[in-house]
Design an enzyme around this catalytic site. Structure first.
Site, PDB file in Angstrom:
ATOM      1  N   SER A  12       0.841  -1.192   0.000  1.00 33.38           N
ATOM      2  CA  SER A  12       0.000   0.000   0.000  1.00 33.38           C
ATOM      3  C   SER A  12       0.876   1.241   0.000  1.00 33.38           C
ATOM      4  O   SER A  12       1.637   1.479   0.951  1.00 33.38           O
ATOM      5  CB  SER A  12      -0.906   0.021   1.231  1.00 33.38           C
ATOM      6  OG  SER A  12      -1.507   1.299   1.368  1.00 33.38           O
ATOM      7  N   HIS A  37      -1.040  -1.238  -4.448  1.00 32.33           N
ATOM      8  CA  HIS A  37      -2.343  -0.950  -3.851  1.00 32.33           C
ATOM      9  C   HIS A  37      -2.459   0.537  -3.546  1.00 32.33           C
ATOM     10  O   HIS A  37      -1.602   1.117  -2.869  1.00 32.33           O
ATOM     11  CB  HIS A  37      -2.500  -1.763  -2.564  1.00 32.33           C
ATOM     12  CG  HIS A  37      -3.873  -1.735  -1.978  1.00 32.33           C
ATOM     13  ND1 HIS A  37      -4.909  -2.517  -2.446  1.00 32.33           N
ATOM     14  CD2 HIS A  37      -4.389  -1.023  -0.932  1.00 32.33           C
ATOM     15  CE1 HIS A  37      -5.996  -2.296  -1.729  1.00 32.33           C
ATOM     16  NE2 HIS A  37      -5.703  -1.387  -0.810  1.00 32.33           N
ATOM     17  N   ASP A  39      -4.852   3.289  -1.828  1.00 28.41           N
ATOM     18  CA  ASP A  39      -5.974   3.499  -0.915  1.00 28.41           C
ATOM     19  C   ASP A  39      -6.563   4.886  -1.117  1.00 28.41           C
ATOM     20  O   ASP A  39      -5.921   5.902  -0.814  1.00 28.41           O
ATOM     21  CB  ASP A  39      -5.506   3.362   0.538  1.00 28.41           C
ATOM     22  CG  ASP A  39      -5.213   1.923   0.921  1.00 28.41           C
ATOM     23  OD1 ASP A  39      -6.112   1.083   0.751  1.00 28.41           O
ATOM     24  OD2 ASP A  39      -4.098   1.643   1.392  1.00 28.41           O
ATOM     25  N   MET A  41      -9.329   7.558  -0.033  1.00 35.84           N
ATOM     26  CA  MET A  41     -10.181   7.874   1.121  1.00 35.84           C
ATOM     27  C   MET A  41     -10.756   9.279   0.959  1.00 35.84           C
ATOM     28  O   MET A  41     -10.084  10.176   0.440  1.00 35.84           O
ATOM     29  CB  MET A  41      -9.371   7.799   2.417  1.00 35.84           C
ATOM     30  CG  MET A  41      -8.645   6.487   2.611  1.00 35.84           C
ATOM     31  SD  MET A  41      -7.720   6.464   4.162  1.00 35.84           S
ATOM     32  CE  MET A  41      -6.831   4.915   3.983  1.00 35.84           C
ATOM     33  N   HIS A  70      -8.405   0.927  -4.358  1.00 32.60           N
ATOM     34  CA  HIS A  70      -9.394   0.602  -3.328  1.00 32.60           C
ATOM     35  C   HIS A  70     -10.125   1.877  -2.942  1.00 32.60           C
ATOM     36  O   HIS A  70      -9.559   2.763  -2.297  1.00 32.60           O
ATOM     37  CB  HIS A  70      -8.645  -0.016  -2.133  1.00 32.60           C
ATOM     38  CG  HIS A  70      -9.493  -0.312  -0.952  1.00 32.60           C
ATOM     39  ND1 HIS A  70      -8.967  -0.566   0.300  1.00 32.60           N
ATOM     40  CD2 HIS A  70     -10.850  -0.404  -0.798  1.00 32.60           C
ATOM     41  CE1 HIS A  70      -9.943  -0.784   1.152  1.00 32.60           C
ATOM     42  NE2 HIS A  70     -11.093  -0.693   0.507  1.00 32.60           N
ATOM     43  N   MET A  72     -12.397   3.816  -0.822  1.00 34.63           N
ATOM     44  CA  MET A  72     -13.067   3.951   0.478  1.00 34.63           C
ATOM     45  C   MET A  72     -13.784   5.291   0.481  1.00 34.63           C
ATOM     46  O   MET A  72     -13.438   6.222   1.203  1.00 34.63           O
ATOM     47  CB  MET A  72     -12.038   3.849   1.613  1.00 34.63           C
ATOM     48  CG  MET A  72     -11.494   2.447   1.786  1.00 34.63           C
ATOM     49  SD  MET A  72     -10.099   2.349   2.932  1.00 34.63           S
ATOM     50  CE  MET A  72      -8.752   2.687   1.795  1.00 34.63           C
ATOM     51  N   MET A 141     -11.438  -6.497   4.979  1.00 37.12           N
ATOM     52  CA  MET A 141     -10.692  -5.554   5.817  1.00 37.12           C
ATOM     53  C   MET A 141     -10.433  -6.204   7.173  1.00 37.12           C
ATOM     54  O   MET A 141     -11.370  -6.639   7.849  1.00 37.12           O
ATOM     55  CB  MET A 141     -11.480  -4.257   6.012  1.00 37.12           C
ATOM     56  CG  MET A 141     -11.649  -3.403   4.766  1.00 37.12           C
ATOM     57  SD  MET A 141     -10.097  -2.814   4.045  1.00 37.12           S
ATOM     58  CE  MET A 141      -9.364  -1.934   5.434  1.00 37.12           C
ATOM     59  N   ASP A 177      -6.585  -6.734   3.789  1.00 42.53           N
ATOM     60  CA  ASP A 177      -5.970  -5.420   3.983  1.00 42.53           C
ATOM     61  C   ASP A 177      -6.094  -5.030   5.448  1.00 42.53           C
ATOM     62  O   ASP A 177      -7.208  -4.904   5.963  1.00 42.53           O
ATOM     63  CB  ASP A 177      -6.675  -4.388   3.089  1.00 42.53           C
ATOM     64  CG  ASP A 177      -6.028  -3.016   3.122  1.00 42.53           C
ATOM     65  OD1 ASP A 177      -5.076  -2.798   3.908  1.00 42.53           O
ATOM     66  OD2 ASP A 177      -6.484  -2.141   2.350  1.00 42.53           O
TER      67      ASP A 177
END
Length: 227
Positions: A12, A37, A39, A41, A70, A72, A141, A177
């Site tokens: 990540s 990866h 992330d 957010m 990913h 979120m 998760m 993750d």
């Protein structure tokens, strides 16, 4: 192409040097990362704010493996096309992010990208049972999403095992993750996970000037799984 269920490590970049993303991505890939990866957010669905589509577009030229994005964020559907255009190979959205996860997965697949669905620790595995035929990946998760460096939630190992049974022989990856390190990686791999996201466990102690540390950290995870 045959489905490959060998263990993959997906560092990540939330744990990378934010001032040097291109070099960091090249370093982890050179040292053996299988996927990268990312992330994303939004400060709303999770209590942090990270990468918009322009940042992901900037990462793309540096990623030679798989750019695993990913999301979120909530709502999520309105942003799928932008992240697809930015160059994501895999786009994963949360089942909790909206009332119509089936529609979300259809929207991801309509962009030509691989589609994933993610489960927060408090969400039962049954929430994805009727979505599996639209999935290339299910992300479990093992921490509450929003921050790196959190402690692994042990109860999620059973969820991974139940998910593996639910998937059966379908070509669907199980990604994990949160809190993945040499101590927890064997637990999730034995339960059936095949894509392991690791942030601090990969990046700790290393830098673009000392990329060999990244390689050693990833080897430690692989060796722990191999026993």
């Amino acid at each position: 192409m045959d489905f490959d269920r060998t263990i993959k490590i997906a560092p990540s970049i939330l744990s990378a040097d934010f001032a040097n993303f291109g070099a960091e991505i090249r370093a982890i890939e050179a040292q053996g990362a299988d996927w990268v990866h990312v992330d994303v957010m939004d400060g709303h669905f999770v209590p942090n704010l990270t990468f918009g589509p322009p940042a992901v577009k900037a990462f793309r030229p540096h990623v030679k493996t798989v750019m695993d994005v990913h999301l979120m964020i909530a709502p999520v559907d309105a942003y799928i096309e932008a992240y697809a255009e930015a160059g994501a190979d895999m786009i994963t959205a949360h089942v909790e992010a909206g009332p119509h996860p089936h529609r979300t997965l259809q929207a991801i697949r309509a962009t030509g990208k691989r589609a994933g669905i993610a489960l927060n620790p408090g969400t039962p595995v049954e929430a994805v049972e009727y979505l599996l035929d639209l999935c290339d990946l299910v992300l479990v998760m093992t921490v509450n999403p929003g921050f790196g460096g959190q402690k692994f939630i042990q109860s999620q190992v059973d969820k991974i095992a139940r998910l593996r049974g639910m998937i059966g022989d379908r070509p669907i990856h199980i990604q994990v993750d949160g809190g993945v390190d040499p101590a927890t990686a064997p637990l999730v791999a034995q339960a059936g996970a095949d894509v392991l996201v690791a942030g601090s466990a990969v990046f700790k102690g290393g830098s673009v000037d000392r990329p060999d540390v990244y390689g050693a950290n990833m080897r430690a995870i692989r060796e722990a799984i191999a026993g």
